[in-house]
Design an enzyme around this catalytic site. Structure first.
Site, PDB file in Angstrom:
ATOM      1  N   CYS A 122       0.851  -1.184   0.000  1.00  0.00           N
ATOM      2  CA  CYS A 122       0.000   0.000   0.000  1.00  0.00           C
ATOM      3  C   CYS A 122       0.892   1.241   0.000  1.00  0.00           C
ATOM      4  CB  CYS A 122      -0.903  -0.016   1.231  1.00  0.00           C
ATOM      5  SG  CYS A 122      -1.899   1.479   1.435  1.00  0.00           S
ATOM      6  N   CYS A 131       0.238   3.102   3.882  1.00  0.00           N
ATOM      7  CA  CYS A 131       0.710   2.525   5.151  1.00  0.00           C
ATOM      8  C   CYS A 131       1.769   1.437   4.986  1.00  0.00           C
ATOM      9  CB  CYS A 131      -0.467   1.988   5.954  1.00  0.00           C
ATOM     10  SG  CYS A 131      -1.188   0.469   5.305  1.00  0.00           S
ATOM     11  N   CYS A 170      -7.153  -1.285   1.354  1.00  0.00           N
ATOM     12  CA  CYS A 170      -6.173  -1.765   2.321  1.00  0.00           C
ATOM     13  C   CYS A 170      -6.874  -1.964   3.654  1.00  0.00           C
ATOM     14  CB  CYS A 170      -5.046  -0.742   2.446  1.00  0.00           C
ATOM     15  SG  CYS A 170      -3.852  -1.114   3.752  1.00  0.00           S
ATOM     16  N   CYS A 202      -5.140   0.831   6.472  1.00  0.00           N
ATOM     17  CA  CYS A 202      -5.377   2.280   6.422  1.00  0.00           C
ATOM     18  C   CYS A 202      -6.696   2.632   5.747  1.00  0.00           C
ATOM     19  CB  CYS A 202      -4.222   3.003   5.741  1.00  0.00           C
ATOM     20  SG  CYS A 202      -4.097   2.722   3.957  1.00  0.00           S
ATOM     21  N   CYS A 237      -8.019  -5.606  -9.975  1.00  0.00           N
ATOM     22  CA  CYS A 237      -7.572  -4.505 -10.827  1.00  0.00           C
ATOM     23  C   CYS A 237      -7.231  -3.312  -9.940  1.00  0.00           C
ATOM     24  CB  CYS A 237      -8.699  -4.180 -11.808  1.00  0.00           C
ATOM     25  SG  CYS A 237      -8.267  -2.982 -13.059  1.00  0.00           S
TER      26      CYS A 237
END
Length: 181
Positions: free
Chosen positions: A90, A93, A138, A141, A161
């Protein structure tokens, strides 16, 4: 109001009468999930941090994708053509989200994967284009990553995607970045 926002507003207004009849993702009660979302695992603890707190830690483009649920233009991300072994984390984070072993060229212009790292993704239904889609984010976060579709390769048939700017790539052999809090 730009064309995209106008189209989203129009399609939402058209879809409103249909929404009660549509099935929606239910909250599983997992601590890592935002309201109305599901996560695969409760091992990841959701950060109690407002979206605005990420502004100084990501690029403006990444902020728009992650925390305003924007979409980057197809074929604009270098991560779409990334073929090295490694881990996709990510951009906010740094939680590992995808292993390169599960990346494939979907031809759509966005980095695509057959599966995420177990327990590191949350999902929710997205009705922005009238018909329901599954958005994923995510689990730590809450940053928007992309959408999952059922047109991927066998055996799972899934295409995760992703917006490339919502990810960072860490080549195999390099240490993963420390998780941000």
């Amino acid at each position: 109001m730009n064309r995209r926002n106008a189209l989203q507003t129009l399609t939402t207004l058209v879809a409103l009468p249909w929404l009660p009849a549509c099935s929606r993702a239910s909250d599983t009660g997992a601590a890592a999930a935002p309201a109305g979302a599901k996560t695969a695992s409760s091992k990841i603890v959701r950060l109690n941090r407002p979206a605005a707190a990420w502004w100084d830690q990501v690029s403006p483009a990444a902020y728009r994708m992650l925390f305003e649920e924007d979409t980057e233009p197809s074929f604009s991300s270098p991560l779409d053509k990334e073929k090295r072994d490694g881990t996709f984390v990510c951009a906010a984070c740094h939680l590992p989200l995808f292993d390169s072993a599960h990346k494939f060229d979907s031809g759509t212009g966005w980095p695509s994967f057959t599966r995420p790292v177990a327990g590191h993704i949350g999902t929710k239904k997205d009705f922005k284009l009238v018909w329901p889609r599954t958005e994923y984010h995510c689990a730590r976060c809450g940053g928007h990553q992309g959408h999952v579709f059922d047109d991927g390769p066998p055996p799972r048939g899934e295409r995760w995607c992703n917006n490339g700017v919502a990810l960072a790539f860490v080549p195999k052999g390099q240490p993963l970045p420390a998780l941000r809090s």
